[in-house]
Design a protein around this motif. Sequence first.
Motif, mmCIF file in Angstrom:
data_model
loop_
_atom_site.group_PDB
_atom_site.id
_atom_site.type_symbol
_atom_site.label_atom_id
_atom_site.label_comp_id
_atom_site.label_asym_id
_atom_site.label_seq_id
_atom_site.Cartn_x
_atom_site.Cartn_y
_atom_site.Cartn_z
ATOM 1 N N UNK A 282 0.851 -1.199 0.000
ATOM 2 C CA UNK A 282 0.000 0.000 0.000
ATOM 3 C C UNK A 282 0.884 1.245 0.000
ATOM 4 N N UNK A 283 0.986 1.890 -1.142
ATOM 5 C CA UNK A 283 1.885 3.050 -1.242
ATOM 6 C C UNK A 283 1.376 4.245 -0.442
ATOM 7 N N UNK A 284 0.072 4.351 -0.306
ATOM 8 C CA UNK A 284 -0.515 5.429 0.489
ATOM 9 C C UNK A 284 -1.447 4.822 1.535
ATOM 10 N N UNK A 285 -1.357 5.314 2.765
ATOM 11 C CA UNK A 285 -2.167 4.762 3.861
ATOM 12 C C UNK A 285 -2.761 5.904 4.679
ATOM 13 N N UNK B 262 7.548 -1.954 13.728
ATOM 14 C CA UNK B 262 7.713 -0.677 13.043
ATOM 15 C C UNK B 262 6.600 -0.564 12.015
ATOM 16 N N UNK B 263 5.777 0.468 12.134
ATOM 17 C CA UNK B 263 4.606 0.638 11.282
ATOM 18 C C UNK B 263 4.843 1.803 10.329
ATOM 19 N N UNK B 264 4.560 1.588 9.057
ATOM 20 C CA UNK B 264 4.729 2.640 8.066
ATOM 21 C C UNK B 264 3.885 2.331 6.838
ATOM 22 N N UNK B 265 3.815 3.276 5.916
ATOM 23 C CA UNK B 265 3.136 3.021 4.647
ATOM 24 C C UNK B 265 4.043 2.209 3.739
ATOM 25 N N UNK B 266 3.477 1.620 2.695
ATOM 26 C CA UNK B 266 4.232 0.734 1.835
ATOM 27 C C UNK B 266 5.337 1.408 1.047
#
Length: 360
Positions: free
Chosen positions: A149-152, A228-232
């Motif tokens: 997911x490039x944008x979250x 670690x949580x982030x966008x794709x």
Amino acid sequence: MTARLRIALDAMGGDHAPDMVVAGADLARERCSNVEFLFVGDEARINALLDRHPALKSISTVRHTPDFVAMDAKPSVALRAGRNSSMRLAIDAVAAGEAACVVSAGNTGALMAIAKFVLKTLPGIDRPAIASIFPTLRGESVMLDMGANLECDADNLVQFAVMGTVFSRTVLGLLEPSIGLLNVGSEEQKGHESIREAAAALRDTPLARNFHGFVEGNDIAAGTVDVIVTDGFTGNVALKAAEGTAKLYSEFLKRTFASSLLAKLGYLLARGAFGKLRLRMDPRRYNGAMFLGLRGICVKSHGGTDAIGFSNAIAVAADMANHGFNDKIRDQLAVLQAALAASAAAKVEADGQGSEAAVQ
């Protein structure tokens, strides 16, 4: 007798399939005593390889198909035209309940597209995420999303935090994994709106006690947090940067120790220590990207891996299935949603009382 865990394998996925797939399954058989395998692919080629591994053959079934998804195939084409491919049929086996999980070293984009279409997402999960394990100074951590997911938005990031927490408990064995949102700084005002909203939401959930806050790129290797949580988009850049840096230092070491006779002697003296370092940093140990948030367990092995790496991917899938990974995600999401609903109701009540006080 304990029922065996059936794992579907895309036998034709990967640069060295099906040889690597069969050899990897044989290694996994030795590590995971309760498994059996469903190989999907070219029956003649697979059976010829299984004949070399009698113990593996005794716990294996082969489902024939001549079709497979090419490593450079577009996901949309694979989804439309690959209905009889080894990848699709292996995923179909999970959807039909014939297998507990699926492992493939094939085309990543195609695997995600087909798995999402066939398996669907879990209740409460808007988008699946790709998770990967990172070695750190403190042990191991998990990062997600790595490119699905490039944008979250904020809700996606909160859901990723839940899935990453369950994965850390299930696979890494951490009782209370700490969580961090990857950002451009640790200060509360840093980052875009979605990540700040996600931080605020996490502080209103049962995960708040383990929420560290924002972390930066250098915190990944330091092991500052376990999840670690982030966008794709950001996660994939971080992954490729880490892989590139590891290869760079490896090449620097090779050139340094080959630069002189004295350097070569130094290498011989330190060979044991460098062997331990090589083992610690071996990418095959961390092979197996997990597609989290689907109604079935799907693990993606690196396309260029060998039998050892593929066996590790199988082991990850087996761990997730044996420990009821998806059931735990459902339970955690239910708790999270109840907490968010209670927090929202309390806020509405407080706002109402404030309005009445203002009128009086």
